[in-house]
Design a protein around this motif. Structure first.
Motif, short mmCIF file in Angstrom:
data_model
loop_
_atom_site.label_atom_id
_atom_site.label_comp_id
_atom_site.label_asym_id
_atom_site.label_seq_id
_atom_site.Cartn_x
_atom_site.Cartn_y
_atom_site.Cartn_z
N ARG A 36 0.84 -1.20 0.00
CA ARG A 36 0.00 0.00 0.00
C ARG A 36 0.88 1.25 0.00
NH1 ARG A 36 -5.17 -1.49 0.88
NH2 ARG A 36 -5.57 -3.37 2.11
N ILE A 37 0.51 2.22 -0.81
CA ILE A 37 1.27 3.46 -0.90
C ILE A 37 1.07 4.31 0.35
CG2 ILE A 37 1.55 5.60 -2.21
CD1 ILE A 37 0.63 4.08 -4.69
N THR A 38 -0.13 4.25 0.93
CA THR A 38 -0.46 5.15 2.03
C THR A 38 -0.10 4.62 3.41
OG1 THR A 38 -2.70 4.22 2.01
CG2 THR A 38 -2.35 6.26 0.77
N GLU A 39 0.37 3.39 3.52
CA GLU A 39 0.66 2.86 4.85
C GLU A 39 1.98 3.42 5.38
OE1 GLU A 39 3.11 0.58 5.92
OE2 GLU A 39 4.10 0.27 4.01
N GLU A 40 2.08 3.51 6.69
CA GLU A 40 3.28 4.04 7.34
C GLU A 40 3.99 3.02 8.21
OE1 GLU A 40 2.95 7.97 9.14
OE2 GLU A 40 0.99 8.21 8.20
N LEU A 41 3.33 1.88 8.44
CA LEU A 41 3.86 0.90 9.37
C LEU A 41 5.26 0.41 8.99
CD1 LEU A 41 3.40 -0.87 11.86
CD2 LEU A 41 2.23 -2.52 10.39
N THR A 42 5.44 0.06 7.72
CA THR A 42 6.72 -0.52 7.31
C THR A 42 7.87 0.48 7.28
OG1 THR A 42 6.22 -0.18 4.95
CG2 THR A 42 5.56 -2.28 5.92
N THR A 43 7.55 1.75 7.42
CA THR A 43 8.62 2.77 7.44
C THR A 43 9.13 3.03 8.86
OG1 THR A 43 7.08 4.63 7.68
CG2 THR A 43 7.58 3.89 5.45
N ALA A 44 8.45 2.49 9.86
CA ALA A 44 8.82 2.72 11.25
C ALA A 44 10.06 1.91 11.62
CB ALA A 44 7.66 2.34 12.17
N LYS A 56 6.20 -6.78 19.33
CA LYS A 56 7.12 -5.76 19.80
C LYS A 56 6.77 -4.37 19.26
CE LYS A 56 10.99 -8.81 20.82
NZ LYS A 56 12.41 -9.17 20.56
N TYR A 57 5.87 -4.31 18.30
CA TYR A 57 5.42 -3.00 17.81
C TYR A 57 3.89 -2.98 17.64
CZ TYR A 57 6.11 -5.60 13.40
OH TYR A 57 6.12 -6.57 12.41
N TRP A 58 3.21 -3.64 18.58
CA TRP A 58 1.75 -3.73 18.49
C TRP A 58 1.10 -2.36 18.53
CZ3 TRP A 58 -1.75 -1.85 21.99
CH2 TRP A 58 -1.27 -1.49 23.25
N GLU A 59 1.70 -1.41 19.25
CA GLU A 59 1.11 -0.07 19.31
C GLU A 59 1.12 0.60 17.94
OE1 GLU A 59 3.19 2.01 22.37
OE2 GLU A 59 1.86 1.29 23.95
N LEU A 60 2.15 0.33 17.14
CA LEU A 60 2.19 0.89 15.79
C LEU A 60 1.11 0.28 14.91
CD1 LEU A 60 6.05 0.99 15.07
CD2 LEU A 60 4.55 2.89 15.71
N ILE A 61 0.85 -1.01 15.11
CA ILE A 61 -0.22 -1.68 14.37
C ILE A 61 -1.56 -1.04 14.72
CG2 ILE A 61 -1.45 -3.87 14.04
CD1 ILE A 61 1.23 -5.28 14.72
N ALA A 62 -1.78 -0.83 16.02
CA ALA A 62 -3.02 -0.20 16.47
C ALA A 62 -3.13 1.23 15.95
CB ALA A 62 -3.07 -0.20 18.01
N ALA A 63 -2.00 1.95 15.95
CA ALA A 63 -2.00 3.33 15.47
C ALA A 63 -2.34 3.39 13.98
CB ALA A 63 -0.63 3.97 15.71
N GLU A 64 -1.89 2.41 13.22
CA GLU A 64 -2.18 2.38 11.79
C GLU A 64 -3.68 2.25 11.56
OE1 GLU A 64 0.02 1.94 7.87
OE2 GLU A 64 0.16 3.07 9.73
N ILE A 65 -4.34 1.41 12.35
CA ILE A 65 -5.80 1.26 12.25
C ILE A 65 -6.49 2.58 12.59
CG2 ILE A 65 -7.83 0.08 13.18
CD1 ILE A 65 -5.97 -2.30 13.81
N GLN A 66 -6.04 3.21 13.66
CA GLN A 66 -6.63 4.48 14.08
C GLN A 66 -6.47 5.56 13.01
OE1 GLN A 66 -4.40 5.09 17.70
NE2 GLN A 66 -5.96 4.15 19.00
N CYS A 67 -5.31 5.59 12.37
CA CYS A 67 -5.05 6.63 11.37
C CYS A 67 -5.78 6.38 10.07
CB CYS A 67 -3.54 6.75 11.12
SG CYS A 67 -2.65 7.48 12.51
N PHE A 68 -5.89 5.12 9.65
CA PHE A 68 -6.65 4.82 8.44
C PHE A 68 -8.12 5.15 8.63
CE2 PHE A 68 -3.26 2.05 6.55
CZ PHE A 68 -3.30 2.58 5.28
N GLY A 69 -8.59 5.06 9.87
CA GLY A 69 -9.99 5.34 10.15
C GLY A 69 -10.29 6.80 10.37
N ALA A 70 -9.27 7.65 10.27
CA ALA A 70 -9.45 9.07 10.55
C ALA A 70 -9.28 9.92 9.29
CB ALA A 70 -8.43 9.51 11.60
#
Length: 251
Positions: A36-44, A56-70
């Motif tokens: 996906r072009i718009t995802e940020e997870l793999t750049t962290a 070890k980075y579950w919070e980033l996974i959760a943050a990605e869901i929150q950001c895609f939904g906003a």
């Protein structure tokens, strides 16, 4: 991208990394397996350092869901933070015309969402398919079984919760994900009745594809949030009930 403390996603911290594979894939790849072009997870940096140990980075996974939904602009104004999971879930339910109470727990609202998908699929089933589904679900009297009777039976399972509700969740989620992202849950095999899963995959696929087409014109973000929320629902049920003894229907 920054994680907002979210009581409805904090359980991800306890989920095994292997079980998070499907969710991470959904957030980072489209149906054709293209990044996906718009995802940020793999750049962290945490992702690059620890992948595939997702815990070890579950919070980033959760943050990605929150950001895609906003809303993107609103996220920027919040310092890169998205919206809470329940808001994402309710937005999807509104788009999919799910009947729910906003004051209910996310577990109940997720069940309402899955039941809407399941009900629409059952309404489209032929009598012989309906009978086969009833048999696989352990219903004794399948003569003249109606869609309404099957919907009522599955509603009762969801309301009861427990291991049987978890199995039904996995069956529905597996079929939905096959339709949306081209692959089912990696942990579906041992948890759900294979026969029931096979019967429902086709009808649920037709139902969710039609809903997807109708919703997709509104925002490409739904291509991420719908399968992500569906997977979160399955992970939540597994975390809550997978260890319980199998004592009810689908046995």
């Amino acid at each position: 991208m920054a994680y907002r403390p979210d009581e409805d996603l904090s359980f991800l911290e306890a989920v095994d990394s292997k079980d998070l594979d499907d969710l991470v894939y959904c957030l980072t790849h489209d149906r054709d397996g293209i990044a996906r072009i718009t995802e940020e997870l793999t750049t962290a940096s945490e992702y690059k350092e620890h992948y595939p140990d997702h815990k070890k980075y579950w919070e980033l996974i959760a943050a990605e869901i929150q950001c895609f939904g906003a809303n993107t602009l609103a996220t920027m104004l919040r310092g890169g933070k998205g919206v809470l999971y329940k808001e994402v879930l309710m937005d999807i339910c509104d788009k999919m015309k799910v009947n729910y109470n906003k004051n209910s727990s996310v577990e109940i609202i997720e069940s309402n969402l899955l039941m809407k998908i399941l009900s629409d699929a059952i309404e489209k089933m032929k009598p012989d398919e309906l009978k086969e589904l009833a048999i696989s679900a352990g219903i004794k009297n399948t003569n003249n079984i109606t869609p309404q009777a099957m919907i009522g039976a599955f509603q009762a399972i969801f309301r009861a919760g427990g291991f049987t509700s978890y199995k039904l969740t996995v069956i529905v989620v597996n079929a939905v994900l096959k339709a949306l992202i081209g692959r089912g849950l990696s942990f579906a095999g041992g948890a759900a009745l294979t026969r029931t899963m096979a019967i429902l995959t086709g009808p649920i696929g037709w139902t969710i594809t039609g809903l997807w087409t109708a919703i997709d014109i509104a925002s490409p973000a739904y291509r991420v949030t719908i399968p992500a929320v569906i997977q979160v629902a399955a992970l939540r049920q597994k975390q809550l009930y997978a260890g319980e003894p199998e004592t009810l229907a689908f046995s």
